[in-house]
Design an enzyme around this catalytic site. Structure first.
Site, PDB file in Angstrom:
ATOM      1  N   HIS A 138       2.995  -5.022  91.412  1.00  0.00           N
ATOM      2  CA  HIS A 138       3.853  -6.195  91.253  1.00  0.00           C
ATOM      3  C   HIS A 138       4.749  -6.037  90.025  1.00  0.00           C
ATOM      4  O   HIS A 138       4.333  -6.337  88.904  1.00  0.00           O
ATOM      5  CB  HIS A 138       3.013  -7.462  91.120  1.00  0.00           C
ATOM      6  CG  HIS A 138       2.426  -7.927  92.409  1.00  0.00           C
ATOM      7  ND1 HIS A 138       3.082  -8.799  93.254  1.00  0.00           N
ATOM      8  CD2 HIS A 138       1.260  -7.618  93.026  1.00  0.00           C
ATOM      9  CE1 HIS A 138       2.341  -9.012  94.329  1.00  0.00           C
ATOM     10  NE2 HIS A 138       1.227  -8.309  94.215  1.00  0.00           N
ATOM     11  N   GLU A 179       7.138  -7.902  89.120  1.00  0.00           N
ATOM     12  CA  GLU A 179       7.349  -9.226  88.508  1.00  0.00           C
ATOM     13  C   GLU A 179       6.127  -9.682  87.720  1.00  0.00           C
ATOM     14  O   GLU A 179       6.229 -10.513  86.821  1.00  0.00           O
ATOM     15  CB  GLU A 179       7.698 -10.256  89.586  1.00  0.00           C
ATOM     16  CG  GLU A 179       6.528 -10.914  90.269  1.00  0.00           C
ATOM     17  CD  GLU A 179       5.673 -10.009  91.145  1.00  0.00           C
ATOM     18  OE1 GLU A 179       4.569 -10.414  91.528  1.00  0.00           O
ATOM     19  OE2 GLU A 179       6.117  -8.874  91.463  1.00  0.00           O
ATOM     20  N   CYS A 184       4.223  -4.678  97.255  1.00  0.00           N
ATOM     21  CA  CYS A 184       2.845  -4.879  97.735  1.00  0.00           C
ATOM     22  C   CYS A 184       2.776  -4.748  99.261  1.00  0.00           C
ATOM     23  O   CYS A 184       2.973  -3.664  99.788  1.00  0.00           O
ATOM     24  CB  CYS A 184       2.309  -6.213  97.235  1.00  0.00           C
ATOM     25  SG  CYS A 184       0.510  -6.339  97.354  1.00  0.00           S
TER      26      CYS A 184
END
Length: 975
Positions: free
Chosen positions: A368, A370, A284
Site C-alpha cells: 500500500h 498510500e 494490492c
C-alpha cells in the site's frame, strides 16, 4: 467483562474477556504485526470477513478519532464503517489519552456491533497461525447471541468461497474533484515534477478501496471517478485507470478481470496505430487482478502479509522500501507473459510485490503506497502515475532507478586493511561503559570482515578492551594530540568516529580540522565529518534543517554571556540553554529569569565555546527515533521511544518506553518520515538518533537534536528490539547495503526491516545521589543518572514494575514498598526528583486524581491511568487479606477450596500479568504477619502453582512471531 473464547477450526481454544459487542461470530483468523493504526485497520475493507488478531499487546491507547467526513471521505478512517468480523488483543486499554480521541475503542466497537476479546495470549495464537496457516475461527461469548445463520447454514465455509469484493464495493458511480490543481509535485529525492494545471480524470475500480488512496489521487490534482467492482468502465471517457485494493480471492473477480483485459487489449491496439496509451496503476488486489488480466496466475499465501514493516526491493536495483500490507493472496510472477516483468519482490519470503509492463505505462504494487495506516515510503508511485497522466515524464523512464552507486570502501582497499576505532574515554557520566556495547559490536563486525582493528580507550573496565576483542589496544586518553600520534605510528586505512559517544566525535572533528586525517590518508567510515559538524554546531544544524522546511525550536547560537542575554530577551522567558559539543546535557538548563540565565550561561560556557539559547517547550512530549541509512539511500527506523516524563527532564533521567505508547498512527509515521528525510538530507551513513518535542494538543513538533552517532538510546534500542544497531552500522561504514545483511535474530530474513514488537520495554534510570551530601536531587535537562535498567513485559505495568525492582533503591515495584516521607506531595510532584515515581505512588494512594497529577506533572494521563491501575489491583488484593488468617489454622486442602474461587484465581492471574511479584502479593494479602517475607512469598508461589498461575517463556524475535527466531533472547511473562 464477560468470559469469551476463540475456537479455531483445528480445535485450539483461547480464553479471554469480552470488551466489544456481545455476539458470537465466525470468520477467518489473521494476525497483523503493526504497532499503531488500529482505527485505520478496523475500517480497512480488505479485512472483510476476518477476525483480526493484533500482535501488539496494548490496543486502545489513544481511543478513536471523530468519524467526520471531508469531501465525501472519512477524515481519519479508511471507510465509513468497521469491516473486521471481530478483534482479538492481549491487553485492552479502556482509558485512552489523546487530543483527537472522541470515544474509547470499546464504545466504538459496541456501537458498530463488533465483538472483541482481550486477555488472549496473542503470541501463542500468532505462532499457531504461522505454523498451521490462517484458518476459520469462532468467537463464543458467555450468554451472547449465537453467530447468525446465512442460507440455512453457519458461516463456516472457506473464506475464499465468498466474493468479499462484492460485499464492500460501492454500489453506484461517485465522482471526487480535487480542491486545487498543483503545478508541481516533489518526488522521492525532493526534485519537482511538473504537472498540467487541468485535472485528469481517473477511473478507480472500487474492489474495497481505502479512503487514503482517493486522498492521494486528489492531492495530486486528479479527478477521481469511483465505479463498482463489476462496472464496465470501458464505456466511460477517462485519462487513466486505477485498480484499488480489496478483500478475498482474486478468482472471485473474473468480471473485473475481463474489463481490465478489454482495456489492455484496446490500448495495445491503439498503440499499434500510433495512439497514446493511457496509464494504469494498481494496488494490492489491483496488482493481482492486473496480473490475471495479463495472463498470470495467483495463489493463496500461508498466512499472508499484514503489517507495517514488510521490506520490498525494486527488482534489478539497490532500492529497498518499508511497506504496509494487508493481503492473503499473491501473484505467481513465474507465470507472467514475456512483455510483463516483476517490479518489486518481498525481501523476506521472495513473493511478488508488484508487476509492470515492459513498454506501456502500466504498473502495480502488492503493498500500500498510500499506507494509512503505515509508512508512506512508496507514496512516490502516485507521483509517477500523476506525471504519466500529465505527460511530463515518459515510460519506462519514469520507473528508472535514481540511486547513485559508489563502490564499497572495503572492496577498494588493499589486502588486510586496518581501521582505528575511537573509544569513549575515561569513566564519567555519559561516557565509558555506556558506549562499550556499541564499540564492542563494531569491533566484532570489523573482525568478521578480516579487518585489522585498532582501539583507543583508556578505560580498562570494558568489554571492548578485553583480550582478542581488538587486535591492538591503546590505553590512552581519546584526545586529538594522542590520537594523532597513534595514527602516525599505526597508519590505519580508515577510522570510525561514531561508536565512542561525544568524546570520540569531538576528537574526530578536531582531527579533521587540524588536517591530521587528510595528511595520513585516513578515510572516515560511515557518516562524513561535515555531516557530524552540521549536527553538532547548533547554528549550522538549524540552517541545514531550514533547507528542507523541518521545524526546529526557536533558538540563537551564542559565543558570549552578553549574546546569551540578548537572545533570551528576544525569545522571551522561559528559555533553555544547551552547550554545543557536550554530552549528557552538560551545562544545559531551564531559565525563568535573568539571574538563572547568567548562572546557567557561565556554567554552559565552561563546557563549550558555543551555547544555544532556545525557547522553552517544557511540558511537550519527548519522542526519539533510531534511524539507519546505507550508502544506497535505503533508510529504516529501528525503534521509536517515548519519555514517560514531558520535555524538561533529560532523556537519561526519564523513564523511557519503547515503542511509543500515546502516539497515533498519523503522529508515529509523520515523525518517522521526518526522521528519514533529515537523515537523507544530512547524508548520514550508519546509525543516528533523532529527538523530537511533540505538542500534546496537536501534531505540531520541533526537532530537539540529531545525534549522528551511536548513543545510550542506541544501546537501549538494540537490546529492546534485538536489532544489533552498532554491528549493522559498522558494516554499513564498510560500504555494505542493508540488503546485503541478514536479520541477526531470524538469520533468514533481511536486515532491511523495522522490528515489530509484541511486548513493552521500559528503561529506568539509576542514581547514586544519596551517596553525596548537599547534592540537589531535582532533575532537569542535565543528566545525573549513573546507569539504567531495562525491563521487558507484555503490559506497561509489568515492564515498569519489573524495572523498579532492579534500580537499586530497595523497592519491590510501584506498590508494597516502604513508605517514603514527603513534606509537600504537590510540590514534590511539580519539581521532579530521583524519587518521583514513588512520589506518584504515594500521591495516588493518598487520593490524588489523574487530572490533578497531570496538572502538576504534565505526564500523559495514559501513563497515570496505568499507574492507577496498579494501585487498584493492590487494593483488590487487600480485600482477600482474610486468606492470611485462614492459612494459619485451616487445613491446606480446605483452604485450597477457597483459593480456587474464580474471583481470587482471576485476580491473582491479573496481578501477575501486571507485574506484581510474589513478594508484593504476599504483602497485600497480609501474609507477612508472623512470618518472614521470604516465607510469605513462598506461600504465594505455592498457591500460584496449585492454581495454575505460571509464567510462559517468550522469545524476542524482532518480527512479533511472524518468522521463527534462531537465538535464545528470552523473557518471562504471564500474558
Amino acid at each position: 467483562m464477560k468470559d469469551a473464547t476463540l475456537i479455531l477450526s483445528d480445535g485450539t481454544q483461547f480464553h479471554g474477556k469480552s470488551f466489544g459487542y456481545e455476539q458470537d461470530v465466525v470468520g477467518e483468523v489473521v494476525f497483523n504485526t503493526a504497532m499503531t493504526g488500529y482505527p485505520e485497520s478496523l475500517t480497512d475493507p480488505s479485512y472483510a470477513g476476518q477476525i483480526l488478531v493484533s500482535t501488539y499487546p496494548l490496543i486502545g491507547n489513544y481511543g478513536v478519532p471523530p468519524t467526520t467526513a471531508d469531501n465525501g471521505l472519512p477524515t481519519y478512517l479508511e471507510s465509513e464503517r468497521i469491516h473486521v468480523r471481530a478483534l482479538i488483543v492481549a491487553d485492552y486499554s479502556d482509558h485512552y489519552s489523546h487530543w483527537n480521541g472522541q470515544e474509547s475503542l470499546s464504545q466504538w466497537l459496541r456501537r458498530e456491533k463488533i465483538p472483541a476479546i482481550t486477555g488472549i495470549d496473542t503470541r501463542r495464537l500468532t505462532k499457531v497461525l504461522r505454523y498451521q496457516g490462517v484458518m476459520m475461527g469462532r468467537i463464543v461469548i458467555e450468554g451472547a447471541t449465537p453467530a447468525p445463520i446465512e442460507n440455512g447454514k453457519e458461516k463456516e465455509d472457506a473464506y475464499g468461497s465468498v466474493n468479499w469484493v462484492e460485499k464492500v464495493s460501492c454500489k453506484k458511480v461517485m465522482t471526487y474533484l480535487p480542491e486545487a490543481y498543483p503545478q508541481s509535485i516533489p518526488n522521492k529525492r525532493g526534485r519537482n515534477t511538473a504537472l498540467h494545471k487541468t485535472a485528469h480524470r481517473v477511473i478507480l475500480v472500487d474492489c474495497g478501496v481505502k479512503s487514503n488512496i482517493i486522498r492521494c489521487l486528489l492531492r495530486r490534482g486528479l479527478e477521481v471517478v469511483r465505479v463498482p467492482w463489476d462496472y464496465d468502465f470501458n464505456q466511460l471517457a477517462f485519462d487513466g485507470l486505477f485498480l484499488a485494493n480489496g478483500p478475498g480471492d482474486p478468482e472471485r473477480c473474473e468480471c473485473t478481470v475481463n474489463h481490465i483485459r478489454t482495456f489492455l487489449r484496446g490500448e495495445e491496439t491503439k498503440a499499434l496505430h500510433g495512439g497514446k496509451v493511457r496509464p494504469l496503476m494498481g494496488i494490492c488486489l489491483g496488482n493481482q487482478l492486473l496480473a490475471k488480466a495479463a495472463g498470470a496466475c495467483t495463489y493463496k499465501l500461508k498466512f499472508g502479509h499484514r503489517s507495517h514493516n514488510q521490506p520490498v526491493r525494486r527488482v534489478g536495483t539497490y532500492q529497498c522500501f518499508i511497506t504496509s500490507q494487508n493481503h492473503g493472496y499473491a501473484v505467481d510472477d513465474s507465470t507472467l507473459p514475456e512483455d510483463w516483468s516483476p517490479l518489486f519482490v518481498n525481501m523476506n519470503d521472495g513473493s511478488n510485490e508488484g508487476i509492470c509492463h515492459k513498454h506501456y505505462p502500466w504498473f502495480s504494487a502488492q503493498f500500500h503506497p498510500e499506507a494509512c495506516s503505515g509508512p508512506t515510503d512508496t507514496e512516490w508511485m502516485f507521483d509517477k502515475f500523476a506525471a504519466l497522466l500529465s505527460g511530463t515524464i515518459s515510460y519506462p523512464a519514469a520507473m528508472a532507478d535514481e540511486t547513485v552507486v559508489t563502490p564499497r570502501w572495503l572492496d577498494g582497499c588493499k589486502a588486510n586493511p586496518s581501521v582505528l576505532l575511537l573509544g569513549s574515554g575515561a569513566l564519567k557520566i555519559g561516557q565509558a561503559g555506556e558506549f562499550d556495547y556499541s564499540g564492542s559490536q563494531a569491533l566484532k563486525a570489523l573482525k568478521e570482515e578480516g579487518v585489522r582493528t585498532i582501539l583507543i580507550n583508556p578505560n580498562i573496565a570494558t568489554v571492548q578492551t578485553s583480550k582478542d576483542v581488538a587486535d591492538t589496544v591503546y590505553f590512552q586518553p581519546v584526545t586529538p594530540e594522542i590520537v594523532a600520534r597513534i595514527i602516525e605510528k599505526e597508519r590505519p586505512d580508515g577510522i570510525l568516529l561514531s561508536f565512542g559517544g561525544q568524546t570520540a566525535l569531538n576528537c574526530g572533528v578536531e582531527l579533521h580540522r587540524q588536517g591530521v586525517l587528510q595528511r595520513f590518508g585516513v578515510r572516515v567510515l560511515g557518516t562524513p565529518v561535515e555531516t557530524i559538524i552540521d549536527t553538532e554546531d547548533r547554528e549550522r544544524f538549524v540552517q541545514r534543517l531550514d533547507e528542507i522546511d523541518v521545524k526546529t525550536i526557536r533558538s540563537q547560537a551564542c559565543s558570549s554571556v552578553a549574546e546569551v542575554r540578548e537572545a533570551a530577551a528576544a525569545l522571551g522567558f522561559p528559555v533553555i540553554l544547551r552547550a554545543a559539543y557536550a554530552l549528557g546535557g552538560l551545562g544545559s538548563g531551564f531559565c525563568d529569569d535573568n539571574d538563572q540565565l547568567i548562572a546557567q550561561a557561565e556554567e554552559a560556557f565552561s563546557f563549550s565555546p558555543q551555547v544555544l539559547v532556545e525557547k522553552s517547550l517544557r511540558g511537550w512530549k519527548e519522542v526519539e527515533y533510531e534511524v539507519v541509512r546505507d550508502q544506497y539511500d535505503n533508510c529504516i527506523t529501528v525503534c521509536n521511544m517515548e519519555n514517560f516524563d514531558p520535555l524538561g527532564i533529560h532523556t537519561g533521567e526519564s523513564i523511557v518506553v519503547a515503542p511509543s505508547q500515546t502516539l497515533t498512527n498519523a503522529e508515529y509515521h509523520k515523525l518517522r518520515a521526518l526522521a528519514i528525510r533529515i537523515v537523507r538530507h544530512l547524508g548520514i551513513v550508519g546509525e543516528c538518533n533523532v529527538q523530537y518535542a511533540l505538542d500534546p494538543q496537536s501534531e505540531d513538533y520541533r526537532i530537539i537534536e540529531v545525534n549522528a552517532r551511536l548513543s545510550r538510546s542506541s544501546a537501549l534500542a538494540s537490546k529492546a528490539t534485538g536489532y544489533p544497531l552498532a554491528f549493522v552500522a559498522a558494516k554499513l561504514g564498510l560500504g555494505y547495503g542493508l540488503f546485503d545483511l541478514k536479520n541477526a535474530v531470524t538469520k533468514s530474513t533481511s536486515a532491511f526491516f523495522e522490528p515489530a514488537l509484541d511486548y513493552v520495554v521500559c528503561k529506568l534510570p539509576r542514581w547514586d545521589l544519596s551517596k553525596f551530601h548537599g547534592v540537589s536531587h531535582q532533575l532537569g535537562s542535565s543528566m545525573k543518572s549513573v546507569g539504567e535498567v531495562m525491563a521487558i513485559g507484555r503490559t506497561f505495568e509489568e515492564s515498569l514494575q519489573k524495572g523498579l525492582r532492579m534500580i537499586g533503591q530497595g523497592m519491590h515495584g510501584f506498590v508494597a514498598n516502604r513508605d517514603i516521607t514527603v513534606d509537600d506531595v504537590s510540590a514534590a510532584l511539580s519539581h521532579a526528583t530521583d524519587s518521583r515515581i514513588f512520589i506518584l505512588s504515594k500521591a495516588l494512594r493518598m487520593g490524588f486524581t489523574v487530572p490533578q497529577i497531570h496538572a502538576l506533572t504534565n505526564i500523559d494521563p495514559w501513563f497515570l491511568h496505568k499507574l492507577q491501575h496498579i494501585i487498584t489491583l493492590e487494593q483488590q488484593l487487600r480485600q482477600f487479606a482474610t486468606f492470611s488468617e485462614m492459612a494459619d489454622w485451616m487445613d491446606y486442602s480446605e483452604l485450597l477450596e477457597y483459593l480456587e474461587a474464580p474471583e481470587f484465581v482471576g485476580l491473582l492471574r491479573r496481578a501477575k500479568v501486571y507485574g506484581f511479584s510474589d513478594f508484593q502479593i504476599a504483602r497485600a494479602l497480609g501474609l507477612e504477619t508472623g512470618r518472614t517475607m521470604e516465607e510469605a512469598s513462598n506461600i504465594v508461589r505455592t498457591w500460584r502453582k496449585e492454581l495454575g498461575v505460571t509464567p510462559t517463556v517468550n522469545q524476542i524475535d524482532t518480527l512479533a512471531a511472524e518468522y521463527p527466531a534462531q537465538t535464545n533472547y528470552l523473557y518471562l511473562t504471564y500474558v
